[in-house]
Design an enzyme around this catalytic site. Structure first.
Site, PDB file in Angstrom:
ATOM      1  N   SER A  85       1.066  -1.039   0.224  1.00 10.12           N
ATOM      2  CA  SER A  85       0.093  -0.039  -0.070  1.00 10.12           C
ATOM      3  C   SER A  85       0.957   1.232   0.028  1.00 10.12           C
ATOM      4  CB  SER A  85      -0.855  -0.045   1.250  1.00 10.12           C
ATOM      5  OG  SER A  85      -1.953   0.792   0.933  1.00 10.12           O
ATOM      6  N   HIS A 137      -7.621  -5.687  -0.960  1.00 10.31           N
ATOM      7  CA  HIS A 137      -6.160  -5.012  -0.445  1.00 10.31           C
ATOM      8  C   HIS A 137      -5.826  -5.781   0.753  1.00 10.31           C
ATOM      9  CE1 HIS A 137      -3.714  -1.503  -0.719  1.00 10.31           C
ATOM     10  NE2 HIS A 137      -4.005  -1.213   0.596  1.00 10.31           N
TER      11      HIS A 137
END
Length: 666
Positions: A524, A637
């Site tokens: 990320s 994610h």
């Protein structure tokens, strides 16, 4: 003496058990909790509810390969309600605390969540959905809102559903819809909101929701109001109307005010979460913990925890003290605040991450779940009168006793602009004095999170492979006060890069890291920073970028949070010129990348869409750079934390194999 323990291997991820949601019993002697393990045969997870007393062996309350979670004691302690998908979708069940057959008591068409008993034990409130459009054929979808998609649903948000609050009568099993059809509850996936909370007299329910005005919902995505509605049903009344989020509301002892976690948006999304209070009479928000320069809630990055855990604020029996969790210097501890003096005290400390707790007001005892650097998670009881702590579980005992664990050491350094910052260094398994070792720099996501005193399987795996593992909390990280968190605004690729490089230099001063054998990885924001690092220095021999950001110009529109992330977390102002984003995009400097790079990305990642990695891969490949890319299907994610087990294992193997390919062991 011969060490009979072995090194951790990637497949050990299947051996971990995850503890969550400790619920203390009304008599204060037992704790119900959820234990989640990987079902390797079916390539998913199974969760069951257990009960453990201070002086008894723990026993399993539910069985099977289904998901059983959110256990909640009835006020008299005779029953536990819980949610299970054993018969299809998630429904509410009742089971006697001594065991026996569970009874399904709701039969809703859609999943339900967040059950809460009424004070007298006669009813349970919960959340479920209503489908508002039964389309039988493909039709065009009209889009009018700025929020289009969500990583939690791995795609576009389905606008055909609305959340509602329901109440079920335990005796008659009659279910009543409390919120009216025309009250639209929009669901932002980042927060535990909408959770109903009973008033002490049982006459009302409070809950939080984003406001109904579409402009504010789009432009102020963190704004949420607190609503109150009759427990018999009716029109909800908005109580708190100030800007900023409102999470986890609870009632004061006199039912005249509501305490919640939130802020007034002073620093946008980067504002530290505070303990707040709003009076039902005037609706004006008051910050209770303003002098406490820490953010409430657990912001610790980890890869070895699973399941929802109750972490609402809790009121003492006399109503004069509030208990809550806060992130603090890599720890998550439990604190109390006096409603009279506003004084904050640490109640349960230690170098650990407390990630859930419940309070028995009458017995003055707290049940809590915690993890440490050498333990993924267990349950304990803390007696507020004696300050005595009793550990109830040791669920990973056999595994932890069979493997070598590396214990990190905390180190500090001073940034370029004289800010004291902190990080950790883990020695490799089998460490020998006088020997130089290769090193992996790990960078956390967010960046508004924190690394901390918690178990991290990936780090232990790398230490078992013979690497020193280093990781730090540079500017932007939570847990060190508002100043450090906000210092990242308008500094991406600047002082944050300097922080991490200065930390790397500090780690090298320990003397046992070989500066010629450095690797870097992160996910990320950590993926963004990995990309930025290798486009601005050649000091790392290999890199693995995960769920990364490479181009802020496309991230702005493609991410489920990009449009407000740029304003509230990146620039600190409205975007005026896209060129601002290009200047801080690693893709702009792709020709300068000479480090061999492995790109890992989930195909259904909506937070950092896979196009971010595709742009980077194609650009590097066209320049004949050393680059490989791996795509993970049906994953979002959160792959490394709660993804499909076989893909979590594959991801770890790719990381280890690629770094081993370019780092020469000596």
């Amino acid at each position: 003496m011969v060490d009979m323990k072995r090194k951790i291997i990637p497949e050990d991820i299947y051996k971990l058990a995850y503890i969550s949601d400790p619920q203390i019993s009304p008599d204060g002697l037992k704790v119900a909790f959820v234990k989640t393990v990987i079902d390797e045969e079916n390539n998913n997870y199974k969760s069951n509810i257990w009960i453990k007393g201070e002086d008894k062996e723990h026993y399993k309350l539910t069985n099977g390969i289904s998901t059983n979670n959110m256990p909640r004691w009835s006020p008299n302690g005779e029953f536990i309600s819980f949610i299970s998908d054993r018969n299809g979708n998630k429904q509410l069940y009742l089971i006697h605390t001594n065991g026996g057959e569970a009874e399904q008591i709701t039969f809703m068409k859609e999943d339900i969540s967040f059950p809460v008993w009424s004070p007298d034990g006669s009813k349970i409130a919960f959340i479920s959905k209503i489908k508002i459009n039964n389309k039988e054929k493909l039709e065009p979808v009209e889009i009018k809102k700025l929020k289009l998609k969500s990583d939690s649903v791995k795609g576009f948000i389905d606008t055909n559903y609305k959340n509602h609050i329901y109440v079920i009568d335990i005796i008659s099993k009659v279910v009543t819809k409390i919120t009216p059809d025309d009250f639209y509850l929009f669901e932002p996936e980042w927060h535990q909101i909408f959770n109903p909370s009973w008033s002490n007299d049982g006459k009302y329910l409070s809950f939080t929701s984003q406001i109904q005005d579409e402009y504010d919902r789009d432009k102020n995505p963190w704004k949420a109001d607190i609503f109150v509605v009759s427990s018999e049903g009716g029109i909800p009344k908005a109580i708190k109307k100030d800007i900023g989020p409102a999470l986890k509301p609870i009632w004061t002892i006199d039912d005249k005010s509501i305490i919640y976690i939130g802020h007034l948006n002073k620093y946008f999304r980067v504002t530290s979460l505070k303990l707040c209070k709003v009076a039902l009479e005037d609706g004006k928000a008051e910050i209770l913990s303003d002098e406490f320069d820490r953010t409430l809630e657990d912001f610790t990055v980890h890869d070895s925890g699973m399941g929802y855990s109750d972490s609402y604020p809790k009121l003492s029996m006399d109503g004069n003290k509030v208990y809550f969790l806060a992130s603090d210097f890599g720890k998550v501890n439990l604190f109390s605040l006096s409603l009279k003096t506003k004084e904050v005290k640490r109640v349960i400390g230690g170098k650990r991450r407390i990630f859930g707790f419940t309070l028995n007001k009458e017995k003055n005892k707290i049940a809590f779940s915690f993890s440490t650097v050498d333990n993924p998670g267990d349950i304990a009881i803390f007696d507020l009168n004696t300050e005595k702590e009793i550990r109830l579980t040791d669920v990973n005992k056999d595994f932890l006793n069979s493997v070598n664990i590396s214990i990190p050491e905390e180190i500090s350094y001073v940034s370029k602009d004289d800010m004291r910052q902190y990080g950790w260094i883990m020695k490799p398994i089998g460490f020998q004095e006088g020997k130089k070792y290769p090193c992996v720099l790990e960078i956390h996501g967010g960046p508004y999170t924190q690394y901390g005193w918690t178990f991290f399987f990936e780090f232990q795996l790398l230490a078992a492979q013979g690497y020193v593992v280093i990781y730090c909390n540079p500017r932007g990280s939570r847990g060190y006060g508002q100043k450090l968190s906000y210092a990242e605004i308008n500094n991406y690729g600047g002082l944050d890069y300097d922080d991490i490089m200065k930390f790397t230099d500090r780690a090298l001063e320990c003397g046992y890291i070989d500066p010629e054998r450095l690797a870097v990885t992160g996910g990320s924001y950590g993926g963004y920073m990995t990309n930025w690092i290798i486009s601005h220095t050649n000091r790392f021999k290999v890199a693995v970028t995960q769920r990364c950001i490479s181009n802020w110009m496309t991230m702005y529109a493609m991410s489920d949070t990009g449009y407000f992330m740029v304003k509230e977390m990146l620039l600190g102002k409205e975007l005026e010129d896209l060129i601002e984003l290009w200047k801080i995009s690693p893709l702009a400097y792709v020709k300068d990348i000479n480090t061999p790079l492995l790109i890992l990305h989930s195909e259904k990642d909506m937070r950092c869409p896979i196009e971010q990695s595709e742009q980077l891969y194609i650009s590097l490949k066209s320049l004949d750079k050393e680059v490989e890319m791996v795509r993970f299907p049906e994953s979002n994610h959160g792959l490394s934390r709660n993804g499909i087990p076989s893909l979590r294992l594959a991801r770890l193997k790719y990381i280890v194999d690629y770094i081993n390919k370019y780092i020469v062991k000596k």
